[in-house]
Design an enzyme around this catalytic site. Sequence first.
Site, PDB file in Angstrom:
ATOM      1  N   SER A   1     -18.661  18.040 -43.288  1.00  0.00           N
ATOM      2  CA  SER A   1     -20.108  17.952 -43.064  1.00  0.00           C
ATOM      3  C   SER A   1     -20.702  16.682 -43.662  1.00  0.00           C
ATOM      4  O   SER A   1     -20.266  16.208 -44.720  1.00  0.00           O
ATOM      5  CB  SER A   1     -20.758  19.170 -43.728  1.00  0.00           C
ATOM      6  OG  SER A   1     -22.142  18.979 -43.850  1.00  0.00           O
TER       7      SER A   1
ATOM      8  N   GLU B   1     -23.265  16.721 -45.203  1.00  0.00           N
ATOM      9  CA  GLU B   1     -23.789  17.125 -46.512  1.00  0.00           C
ATOM     10  C   GLU B   1     -22.906  16.586 -47.642  1.00  0.00           C
ATOM     11  O   GLU B   1     -23.349  16.532 -48.786  1.00  0.00           O
ATOM     12  CB  GLU B   1     -23.870  18.652 -46.605  1.00  0.00           C
ATOM     13  CG  GLU B   1     -25.078  19.246 -45.906  1.00  0.00           C
ATOM     14  CD  GLU B   1     -26.399  18.837 -46.552  1.00  0.00           C
ATOM     15  OE1 GLU B   1     -26.586  19.100 -47.742  1.00  0.00           O
ATOM     16  OE2 GLU B   1     -27.240  18.241 -45.851  1.00  0.00           O
TER      17      GLU B   1
ATOM     18  N   TYR C   1     -22.836  23.971 -51.423  1.00  0.00           N
ATOM     19  CA  TYR C   1     -22.212  23.856 -50.097  1.00  0.00           C
ATOM     20  C   TYR C   1     -21.532  22.492 -49.943  1.00  0.00           C
ATOM     21  O   TYR C   1     -20.363  22.397 -49.549  1.00  0.00           O
ATOM     22  CB  TYR C   1     -23.286  24.049 -49.014  1.00  0.00           C
ATOM     23  CG  TYR C   1     -22.798  23.733 -47.616  1.00  0.00           C
ATOM     24  CD1 TYR C   1     -22.058  24.650 -46.888  1.00  0.00           C
ATOM     25  CD2 TYR C   1     -23.086  22.496 -47.016  1.00  0.00           C
ATOM     26  CE1 TYR C   1     -21.605  24.355 -45.599  1.00  0.00           C
ATOM     27  CE2 TYR C   1     -22.649  22.195 -45.739  1.00  0.00           C
ATOM     28  CZ  TYR C   1     -21.902  23.127 -45.033  1.00  0.00           C
ATOM     29  OH  TYR C   1     -21.457  22.832 -43.764  1.00  0.00           O
TER      30      TYR C   1
HETATM   31  P1  NAP Z   1     -22.443  29.150 -38.332  1.00  0.00           P
HETATM   32  O1  NAP Z   1     -23.190  29.359 -37.056  1.00  0.00           O
HETATM   33  O2  NAP Z   1     -23.066  29.539 -39.623  1.00  0.00           O
HETATM   34  O3  NAP Z   1     -21.052  29.931 -38.177  1.00  0.00           O
HETATM   35  C1  NAP Z   1     -20.217  30.149 -39.289  1.00  0.00           C
HETATM   36  C2  NAP Z   1     -19.052  30.995 -38.857  1.00  0.00           C
HETATM   37  O4  NAP Z   1     -18.223  31.241 -40.009  1.00  0.00           O
HETATM   38  C3  NAP Z   1     -19.439  32.380 -38.325  1.00  0.00           C
HETATM   39  O5  NAP Z   1     -18.577  32.723 -37.276  1.00  0.00           O
HETATM   40  C4  NAP Z   1     -19.194  33.279 -39.519  1.00  0.00           C
HETATM   41  O6  NAP Z   1     -18.910  34.621 -39.176  1.00  0.00           O
HETATM   42  C5  NAP Z   1     -17.941  32.619 -40.082  1.00  0.00           C
HETATM   43  N1  NAP Z   1     -17.656  33.024 -41.447  1.00  0.00           N
HETATM   44  C6  NAP Z   1     -18.516  33.108 -42.496  1.00  0.00           C
HETATM   45  N2  NAP Z   1     -17.881  33.550 -43.592  1.00  0.00           N
HETATM   46  C7  NAP Z   1     -16.597  33.757 -43.230  1.00  0.00           C
HETATM   47  C8  NAP Z   1     -15.451  34.257 -43.923  1.00  0.00           C
HETATM   48  N3  NAP Z   1     -15.514  34.634 -45.188  1.00  0.00           N
HETATM   49  N4  NAP Z   1     -14.285  34.364 -43.239  1.00  0.00           N
HETATM   50  C9  NAP Z   1     -14.214  33.999 -41.935  1.00  0.00           C
HETATM   51  N5  NAP Z   1     -15.267  33.541 -41.220  1.00  0.00           N
HETATM   52  C10 NAP Z   1     -16.441  33.421 -41.869  1.00  0.00           C
HETATM   53  O7  NAP Z   1     -21.987  27.624 -38.463  1.00  0.00           O
HETATM   54  P2  NAP Z   1     -21.885  26.490 -37.340  1.00  0.00           P
HETATM   55  O8  NAP Z   1     -23.183  25.761 -37.279  1.00  0.00           O
HETATM   56  O9  NAP Z   1     -21.258  27.032 -36.135  1.00  0.00           O
HETATM   57  O10 NAP Z   1     -20.884  25.479 -38.075  1.00  0.00           O
HETATM   58  C11 NAP Z   1     -19.477  25.623 -37.932  1.00  0.00           C
HETATM   59  C12 NAP Z   1     -18.790  24.943 -39.117  1.00  0.00           C
HETATM   60  O11 NAP Z   1     -19.155  23.576 -39.150  1.00  0.00           O
HETATM   61  C13 NAP Z   1     -19.155  25.501 -40.481  1.00  0.00           C
HETATM   62  O12 NAP Z   1     -18.007  25.387 -41.304  1.00  0.00           O
HETATM   63  C14 NAP Z   1     -20.231  24.572 -40.996  1.00  0.00           C
HETATM   64  O13 NAP Z   1     -20.250  24.571 -42.395  1.00  0.00           O
HETATM   65  C15 NAP Z   1     -19.750  23.261 -40.413  1.00  0.00           C
HETATM   66  N6  NAP Z   1     -20.777  22.264 -40.109  1.00  0.00           N
HETATM   67  C16 NAP Z   1     -21.850  22.593 -39.343  1.00  0.00           C
HETATM   68  C17 NAP Z   1     -22.764  21.611 -38.995  1.00  0.00           C
HETATM   69  C18 NAP Z   1     -23.951  21.919 -38.112  1.00  0.00           C
HETATM   70  O14 NAP Z   1     -24.865  21.097 -38.082  1.00  0.00           O
HETATM   71  N7  NAP Z   1     -23.957  23.016 -37.387  1.00  0.00           N
HETATM   72  C19 NAP Z   1     -22.565  20.291 -39.422  1.00  0.00           C
HETATM   73  C20 NAP Z   1     -21.440  20.003 -40.181  1.00  0.00           C
HETATM   74  C21 NAP Z   1     -20.540  20.989 -40.505  1.00  0.00           C
HETATM   75  P3  NAP Z   1     -20.080  35.746 -39.078  1.00  0.00           P
HETATM   76  O15 NAP Z   1     -20.643  35.620 -37.692  1.00  0.00           O
HETATM   77  O16 NAP Z   1     -19.319  36.989 -39.304  1.00  0.00           O
HETATM   78  O17 NAP Z   1     -21.081  35.434 -40.139  1.00  0.00           O
HETATM   79  O1  F7E Z   2     -32.219  21.754 -43.083  1.00  0.00           O
HETATM   80  C1  F7E Z   2     -35.484  20.778 -44.383  1.00  0.00           C
HETATM   81  C2  F7E Z   2     -34.380  21.006 -45.385  1.00  0.00           C
HETATM   82  O2  F7E Z   2     -31.171  24.009 -43.094  1.00  0.00           O
HETATM   83  C3  F7E Z   2     -32.496  20.455 -42.609  1.00  0.00           C
HETATM   84  C4  F7E Z   2     -26.044  23.010 -41.858  1.00  0.00           C
HETATM   85  O3  F7E Z   2     -25.564  23.230 -40.552  1.00  0.00           O
HETATM   86  O4  F7E Z   2     -26.409  20.687 -41.431  1.00  0.00           O
HETATM   87  C5  F7E Z   2     -27.045  21.871 -41.843  1.00  0.00           C
HETATM   88  O5  F7E Z   2     -27.569  21.731 -43.141  1.00  0.00           O
HETATM   89  C6  F7E Z   2     -33.603  19.831 -43.450  1.00  0.00           C
HETATM   90  C7  F7E Z   2     -33.401  19.942 -44.957  1.00  0.00           C
HETATM   91  O6  F7E Z   2     -29.868  21.971 -42.283  1.00  0.00           O
HETATM   92  C8  F7E Z   2     -37.186  23.934 -43.916  1.00  0.00           C
HETATM   93  O7  F7E Z   2     -34.864  20.873 -46.724  1.00  0.00           O
HETATM   94  C9  F7E Z   2     -37.741  21.866 -44.291  1.00  0.00           C
HETATM   95  O8  F7E Z   2     -33.726  18.727 -45.553  1.00  0.00           O
HETATM   96  O9  F7E Z   2     -31.639  22.870 -40.880  1.00  0.00           O
HETATM   97  P1  F7E Z   2     -31.249  22.755 -42.296  1.00  0.00           P
HETATM   98  P2  F7E Z   2     -29.054  21.203 -43.419  1.00  0.00           P
HETATM   99  O10 F7E Z   2     -29.417  21.621 -44.784  1.00  0.00           O
HETATM  100  O11 F7E Z   2     -29.150  19.758 -43.103  1.00  0.00           O
HETATM  101  C10 F7E Z   2     -25.320  20.250 -42.264  1.00  0.00           C
HETATM  102  C11 F7E Z   2     -24.741  18.998 -41.663  1.00  0.00           C
HETATM  103  C12 F7E Z   2     -24.332  21.324 -42.505  1.00  0.00           C
HETATM  104  O12 F7E Z   2     -23.149  21.069 -42.677  1.00  0.00           O
HETATM  105  C13 F7E Z   2     -24.868  22.686 -42.770  1.00  0.00           C
HETATM  106  O13 F7E Z   2     -23.852  23.669 -42.555  1.00  0.00           O
HETATM  107  O14 F7E Z   2     -34.809  20.535 -43.161  1.00  0.00           O
HETATM  108  N1  F7E Z   2     -36.390  21.925 -44.209  1.00  0.00           N
HETATM  109  N2  F7E Z   2     -38.254  23.095 -44.122  1.00  0.00           N
HETATM  110  C14 F7E Z   2     -36.010  23.181 -43.968  1.00  0.00           C
HETATM  111  N3  F7E Z   2     -34.798  23.721 -43.775  1.00  0.00           N
HETATM  112  C15 F7E Z   2     -34.740  25.054 -43.512  1.00  0.00           C
HETATM  113  N4  F7E Z   2     -33.530  25.628 -43.284  1.00  0.00           N
HETATM  114  N5  F7E Z   2     -35.875  25.832 -43.475  1.00  0.00           N
HETATM  115  C16 F7E Z   2     -37.127  25.323 -43.677  1.00  0.00           C
HETATM  116  O15 F7E Z   2     -38.113  26.041 -43.649  1.00  0.00           O
END
Ligand code: NAP
Ligand code: F7E
Length: 337
Positions: A131, A133, A155
């Site tokens: 990520s 992050e 995270y």
């Molecule tokens: P998501 O919608 O939160 O999906 C997370 C998945 O992980 C769900 O299927 C969840 O299952 C499963 N999971 C949670 N805890 C687990 C455990 N203990 N054992 C096995 N599976 C588990 O996340 P996403 O947005 O699809 O992201 C996919 C991956 O990419 C994650 O690793 C996330 O951290 C990473 N990532 C996401 C982003 C983004 O912007 N979306 C960016 C960079 C990296 P349940 O449905 O049972 O909860």
């Molecule tokens: O926040 C701000 C918050 O929770 C984005 C995950 O998929 O991407 C995701 O992480 C920004 C932050 O995503 C609210 O403070 C303001 O600056 O949508 P977010 P994230 O934290 O960037 C990365 C790449 C991952 O890997 C993660 O798994 O938005 N923000 N107001 C808020 N965020 C949330 N959630 N809710 C608010 O009300």
Amino acid sequence: MNKRALIVGITGQDGSYLSEFLVKKGYEVHGVIRRSSSFNTGRIEHLYQDPHESTVALKLHYGDLSDGSSLRKILSLVQPNEIYNLGAQSHVKVSFEQPVYTVEVDALGTIILLEAIRDTCPEARFYQAGSSEMFGKVQESPQTETTHFYPRSPYGCAKVFAHWQTINYREAYGAFACNGILFNHESPRRGETFVTRKITRAATRIKEGLQKKLYLGNLEAKRDWGFAGDYVEAMWLMLQQEKPDDYVVATGHTHSVKEFVKAVFTYLDIDWEQVVSVDPRYYRPTEVDLLLGNATKCREVLGWSPQVNFQELVKMMTEADWELARNERLIQENNQL
Ligand code: NAP
Ligand code: F7E
């Protein structure tokens, strides 16, 4: 024979798009699901129960990243060619409230999985969902594969651990293991507590008279937002190369949360300043102020580039949630008759 893929995290946003992508490519797709008190397979049901297919496209297995024995059993049974580790407690704000749990799943869970693969199917190709992050308090802009990490949340720290473990398994044991360093990617299937979806959901409900206000945290944070459907292709491409490597996946454009808010409310013809308020409860103890990715390597080596831009993403998510809000309003009206 068709290739077999195993997706950990198949029920999540990315898991659903990746399943669709791999099924279309002819893969036999297996997924690890967790037992929960209510079904959480909504995002993949259309694949799981495709009425037009005589065979089930997806095969699901109960398991958990914290439970190595379940993973070993699944891996031994499936003997996948490719393994995608998308499983995580993926919410950054939640990771401050559940730091130990987040590390157990996101960091230890990855090494538990890597060990299980080493024991049962060492030839399988492995994708780790890293990520942006990990860049946290960014040390340079834009961020590339060589930018130093400075994670700002439990995270982010857990993902750095998983990133280096993945590299270590590649170097120590010759595993075909790749890290994707993915910047934020969104879609109509995004979890409703991530900021983009929270905004599109609330704005469309406000439009339909179902809610009055939207409370958000830091509006100044900037993110490089892309479309999840595009990003899963990059994951797959990484595993099709001759050599394993690590890649940044991003659009190369950054926008503030406020810009996202304005774009959505403008699309709906609502004055956002009348309905959006800041609530410090949504602030994080440490914030990631700015993310901006440079995906040159991904473009040059994998031939990948994003297809959906910021405005198109806003439109896609707003339209999808507007449809949900309209249906919600109609149900409410029918119940009142
Ligand atoms: P998501 O919608 O939160 O999906 C997370 C998945 O992980 C769900 O299927 C969840 O299952 C499963 N999971 C949670 N805890 C687990 C455990 N203990 N054992 C096995 N599976 C588990 O996340 P996403 O947005 O699809 O992201 C996919 C991956 O990419 C994650 O690793 C996330 O951290 C990473 N990532 C996401 C982003 C983004 O912007 N979306 C960016 C960079 C990296 P349940 O449905 O049972 O909860
Ligand atoms: O926040 C701000 C918050 O929770 C984005 C995950 O998929 O991407 C995701 O992480 C920004 C932050 O995503 C609210 O403070 C303001 O600056 O949508 P977010 P994230 O934290 O960037 C990365 C790449 C991952 O890997 C993660 O798994 O938005 N923000 N107001 C808020 N965020 C949330 N959630 N809710 C608010 O009300």
